[in-house]
Design a protein around this motif. Structure first.
Motif, PDB file in Angstrom:
ATOM      1  N   ARG A 178      43.212 -18.185 -11.661  1.00 44.63           N
ATOM      2  CA  ARG A 178      42.282 -17.789 -10.602  1.00 44.63           C
ATOM      3  C   ARG A 178      41.497 -16.526 -10.945  1.00 44.63           C
ATOM      4  O   ARG A 178      41.083 -15.786 -10.059  1.00 44.63           O
ATOM      5  CB  ARG A 178      43.009 -17.621  -9.259  1.00 44.63           C
ATOM      6  N   HIS A 179      41.320 -16.281 -12.241  1.00 49.31           N
ATOM      7  CA  HIS A 179      40.493 -15.144 -12.674  1.00 49.31           C
ATOM      8  C   HIS A 179      39.368 -15.593 -13.612  1.00 49.31           C
ATOM      9  O   HIS A 179      38.747 -14.758 -14.275  1.00 49.31           O
ATOM     10  CB  HIS A 179      41.358 -14.092 -13.377  1.00 49.31           C
ATOM     11  N   GLY A 180      39.140 -16.894 -13.726  1.00 48.31           N
ATOM     12  CA  GLY A 180      38.051 -17.398 -14.559  1.00 48.31           C
ATOM     13  C   GLY A 180      38.417 -17.656 -16.004  1.00 48.31           C
ATOM     14  O   GLY A 180      37.543 -18.031 -16.805  1.00 48.31           O
ATOM     15  N   TYR A 181      39.684 -17.502 -16.365  1.00 49.24           N
ATOM     16  CA  TYR A 181      40.059 -17.673 -17.764  1.00 49.24           C
ATOM     17  C   TYR A 181      40.030 -19.147 -18.186  1.00 49.24           C
ATOM     18  O   TYR A 181      39.725 -19.464 -19.336  1.00 49.24           O
ATOM     19  CB  TYR A 181      41.440 -17.072 -18.018  1.00 49.24           C
ATOM     20  N   GLY A 182      40.362 -20.046 -17.259  1.00 45.70           N
ATOM     21  CA  GLY A 182      40.264 -21.464 -17.579  1.00 45.70           C
ATOM     22  C   GLY A 182      38.828 -21.874 -17.870  1.00 45.70           C
ATOM     23  O   GLY A 182      38.560 -22.630 -18.808  1.00 45.70           O
TER      24      GLY A 182
END
Length: 287
Positions: A40-44
């Motif tokens: 939920r921090h944009g790493y995916g």
């Protein structure tokens, strides 16, 4: 953040810590996962975008196709991530399919690919960085011949390097020459195709570009070089840097050609801006 590739395994590092990974086998992406502490921090998104980018997923000039497994029904976040990057449900998998954007140059390539025989003589009168020359070599085939011309040695060197790297040096070569002198390389009535892509050399000084003063004599020479049934293709440009005089002069020249000798096509992208590149084709009629 940094993504490293080990074979088909893509590993996402945050500083020196592994926080995610994905696997690409052929056209199938599997095992995309982010450490729960970093979700939920944009790493995916970062990892998936980098994997696609490195494998042609954002190449506007080439098709690409990727598959991925369907997420679990209760994993809405995984489905949302896939949809964000253009994946859609196809049967029992996710699929991301992209086709090349239809640009003026791509339209010219498609027209020529469908109109010309192999084994002939092809001229790229404005070879630039060599991509049109390379394309013509593919059309000409092993028994054909391609000559690329450019007034800038930088363009000639780049084109010859590209042909060499793609195994086409036996079919095509580039020479430093003004395109007005193309009849030196294709006597009247000998060429299957003469191709022009006007404007400036990509990546070079935009102040150096073709003008009406050189373009019109080059177009006349190109038509003289064509054999009956041959095709002259030209992409015309206008804009703040180069103005519109060259484009307008070429259009006036094309529209004045006699119907008994030529068929002229001017292909307008109707919902693009007035300064959009304009692909044109002149077919020398067979009597």
């Amino acid at each position: 953040m940094e993504v490293q590739c080990d074979g088909g395994r893509y590993i996402l590092f945050k500083e020196r810590t592994v926080i995610g990974q994905a696997v690409l086998a052929g056209d199938r992406i599997t095992g995309l996962a982010i450490d729960p502490r970093w979700r939920r921090h944009g790493y995916g998104s970062f990892l998936l975008k980098e994997l696609l980018r490195r494998n042609g997923g954002y190449d506007r000039a080439a098709p690409s196709l990727f598959y991925a497994p369907l997420p679990r029904p209760d994993d809405a976040a995984a489905l949302a991530l896939a949809q964000k990057f253009g994946f859609t449900v196809q049967g029992d998998a996710l699929c991301r399919r992209r086709v090349p954007d239809l640009t003026a140059v791509e339209l010219s390539h498609r027209f020529l690919r469908d109109s010309l025989p192999s084994g002939g003589l092809y001229l790229d009168a404005t070879c630039g960085n060599g991509h049109d020359t390379l394309f013509l070599c593919g059309l000409a085939g092993a028994h054909g011949r391609v000559i690329g011309l450019d007034i800038q040695q930088q363009a000639v060197d780049a084109t010859n390097a590209l042909l060499h790297d793609n195994g086409m040096s036996g079919i095509g070569r580039a020479v430093c020459c003004d395109h007005r002198e193309l009849l030196r390389f294709a006597p009247p009535g000998s060429a299957d195709c003469v191709m022009f892509n006007f404007g400036w050399l990509p990546g070079a000084d935009h102040a150096i570009h073709s003008t009406a003063g050189s373009t019109l004599p080059a177009l006349r020479a190109g038509l003289e070089a064509l054999k009956p049934g041959g095709v002259l293709a030209a992409v015309l440009y206008s804009g703040k840097v180069i103005g519109s005089s060259e484009k307008q002069a070429a259009l006036d020249f094309f529209r004045a050609l006699p119907l008994k000798d030529y068929t002229v096509l001017i292909c307008e992208f109707a919902n693009w801006s007035d300064t959009a590149p304009l692909p044109c084709f002149v077919l020398r009629r067979q009597h």
